[in-house]
Design an enzyme around this catalytic site. Sequence first.
Site, PDB file in Angstrom:
ATOM      1  N   LYS A   1      19.980  37.866  -1.287  1.00 17.90           N
ATOM      2  CA  LYS A   1      20.444  37.780   0.105  1.00 17.90           C
ATOM      3  C   LYS A   1      21.661  36.871   0.210  1.00 17.90           C
ATOM      4  O   LYS A   1      22.660  37.218   0.855  1.00 17.90           O
ATOM      5  CB  LYS A   1      19.308  37.260   0.991  1.00 17.90           C
ATOM      6  N   ASP A   2      21.606  35.706  -0.420  1.00 19.55           N
ATOM      7  CA  ASP A   2      22.713  34.755  -0.320  1.00 19.55           C
ATOM      8  C   ASP A   2      23.914  35.178  -1.165  1.00 19.55           C
ATOM      9  O   ASP A   2      25.050  34.988  -0.765  1.00 19.55           O
ATOM     10  CB  ASP A   2      22.242  33.353  -0.714  1.00 19.55           C
TER      11      ASP A   2
ATOM     12  N   LYS B   1      17.694  22.962  14.156  1.00 20.20           N
ATOM     13  CA  LYS B   1      16.893  22.591  12.986  1.00 20.20           C
ATOM     14  C   LYS B   1      16.951  21.089  12.779  1.00 20.20           C
ATOM     15  O   LYS B   1      18.019  20.484  12.880  1.00 20.20           O
ATOM     16  CB  LYS B   1      17.422  23.266  11.712  1.00 20.20           C
TER      17      LYS B   1
ATOM     18  N   ARG C   1       0.816  -1.225   0.000  1.00 22.62           N
ATOM     19  CA  ARG C   1       0.000   0.000   0.000  1.00 22.62           C
ATOM     20  C   ARG C   1       0.843   1.265   0.000  1.00 22.62           C
ATOM     21  O   ARG C   1       0.391   2.324  -0.407  1.00 22.62           O
ATOM     22  CB  ARG C   1      -0.913   0.033   1.233  1.00 22.62           C
TER      23      ARG C   1
ATOM     24  N   ASP D   1      18.072  37.361  12.023  1.00 24.49           N
ATOM     25  CA  ASP D   1      18.405  36.549  10.853  1.00 24.49           C
ATOM     26  C   ASP D   1      19.734  36.996  10.258  1.00 24.49           C
ATOM     27  O   ASP D   1      19.969  38.190  10.057  1.00 24.49           O
ATOM     28  CB  ASP D   1      17.282  36.704   9.820  1.00 24.49           C
TER      29      ASP D   1
ATOM     30  N   HIS E   1      22.495  30.095   6.402  1.00 20.71           N
ATOM     31  CA  HIS E   1      21.600  30.899   7.235  1.00 20.71           C
ATOM     32  C   HIS E   1      21.675  30.482   8.698  1.00 20.71           C
ATOM     33  O   HIS E   1      21.934  29.326   9.012  1.00 20.71           O
ATOM     34  CB  HIS E   1      20.148  30.726   6.764  1.00 20.71           C
TER      35      HIS E   1
ATOM     36  N   GLN F   1       8.037  25.534  15.220  1.00 18.93           N
ATOM     37  CA  GLN F   1       7.640  25.954  13.881  1.00 18.93           C
ATOM     38  C   GLN F   1       8.133  24.938  12.857  1.00 18.93           C
ATOM     39  O   GLN F   1       9.237  24.403  12.989  1.00 18.93           O
ATOM     40  CB  GLN F   1       8.254  27.333  13.582  1.00 18.93           C
ATOM     41  N   ASP F   2       7.313  24.656  11.859  1.00 19.51           N
ATOM     42  CA  ASP F   2       7.711  23.822  10.727  1.00 19.51           C
ATOM     43  C   ASP F   2       7.814  24.702   9.491  1.00 19.51           C
ATOM     44  O   ASP F   2       6.948  25.550   9.255  1.00 19.51           O
ATOM     45  CB  ASP F   2       6.668  22.727  10.445  1.00 19.51           C
ATOM     46  N   ASN F   3       8.868  24.489   8.700  1.00 24.47           N
ATOM     47  CA  ASN F   3       9.070  25.230   7.453  1.00 24.47           C
ATOM     48  C   ASN F   3       9.122  24.244   6.293  1.00 24.47           C
ATOM     49  O   ASN F   3       9.586  23.116   6.454  1.00 24.47           O
ATOM     50  CB  ASN F   3      10.379  26.023   7.510  1.00 24.47           C
TER      51      ASN F   3
ATOM     52  N   TYR G   1      11.609  21.387   7.465  1.00 21.96           N
ATOM     53  CA  TYR G   1      12.458  21.404   8.654  1.00 21.96           C
ATOM     54  C   TYR G   1      11.747  22.050   9.824  1.00 21.96           C
ATOM     55  O   TYR G   1      10.989  23.000   9.679  1.00 21.96           O
ATOM     56  CB  TYR G   1      13.820  22.048   8.397  1.00 21.96           C
TER      57      TYR G   1
ATOM     58  N   ARG H   1      20.520  27.477  -1.034  1.00 21.81           N
ATOM     59  CA  ARG H   1      19.910  28.296   0.027  1.00 21.81           C
ATOM     60  C   ARG H   1      20.852  28.262   1.225  1.00 21.81           C
ATOM     61  O   ARG H   1      21.131  27.205   1.776  1.00 21.81           O
ATOM     62  CB  ARG H   1      18.533  27.750   0.406  1.00 21.81           C
TER      63      ARG H   1
ATOM     64  N   GLU I   1       7.231   7.480  11.615  1.00 20.03           N
ATOM     65  CA  GLU I   1       7.183   8.544  12.615  1.00 20.03           C
ATOM     66  C   GLU I   1       8.468   9.341  12.465  1.00 20.03           C
ATOM     67  O   GLU I   1       9.540   8.871  12.860  1.00 20.03           O
ATOM     68  CB  GLU I   1       7.141   7.927  14.019  1.00 20.03           C
TER      69      GLU I   1
END
Length: 192
Positions: free
Chosen positions: A171-172, A74, A25, A145, A64, A48-50, A134, A61, A30
Site C-alpha cells: 500500500k505504501d 491523532k 518502583r 482511507d 496515511h 479509538q486506540d490503535n 495512537y 508506515r 497520565e
Amino acid sequence: MTLEIRRLEIEDVLEIRPRKFGDARGFFSETWNAQAFADAGIALDFVQDNHSYSAARGVLRGLHYQLPPFAQDKLVRVIRGAIFDVAVDIRKGSPTFARWCAVRLSAADWNQLLVPKGFAHGFVTLEPDTEVIYKVTNPYSPAHDRSIRYDDPQIGIIWPIAASQFQLSDKDRNAPRLAQADVFGPTGGTAP
C-alpha cells in the site's frame, strides 16, 4: 496533569510531554486526560486506540490519512523504541500546504505528537521492537482511507534512514504522489 506543549514548524502540529512521576518502583503518567487537554486548548473526542508493533529498524508506515467525514485527529506516542514521526499539511489553500514537520518520539523521551485533521501522517522506526500507540477521533473507514508516497519530491521529507533500508507495505510502496491524491479543501472538505 501538567502538560508541556511545543508548537512545531507548522503551528497546528503539537509536541506534547505529559508529566511522569517516578521512584524506585517505576513510574506513573497520565498520558491523556480530556479535561487537562481541554484546559490547554486541545478539546478532542477520541473514539479509538490503535497499537502498532514494528520488529525492525527502518519500518516505514505512511503517509496515511482519512477523508471527511471520517478525517482523524491523532495523538501518537511510543511505548517501546523510537520513531521519526512526520505530519504533512494536505489542506489545499493552506499557507503551509505540502510542507512537513517531524519530531523524534520515543519511550525514553515520553513525548507525544498531535497530528490534526487535514494532515497526512507517517513514521519510520529508529529502533527494532518499536511499539506505537495512537488515539484517533474517528474510526477506521476503508472507503475514506488514503495514502501519499513517502518519497514525493513535492513534499521532500528528509528521512533519517536511507530509503534502501525501508521496509514498506505494498500500500505504501504504491501510494500516489500528492499531486494525484485526494486532499482536504480550504473548508475542511475534500478538494476537487
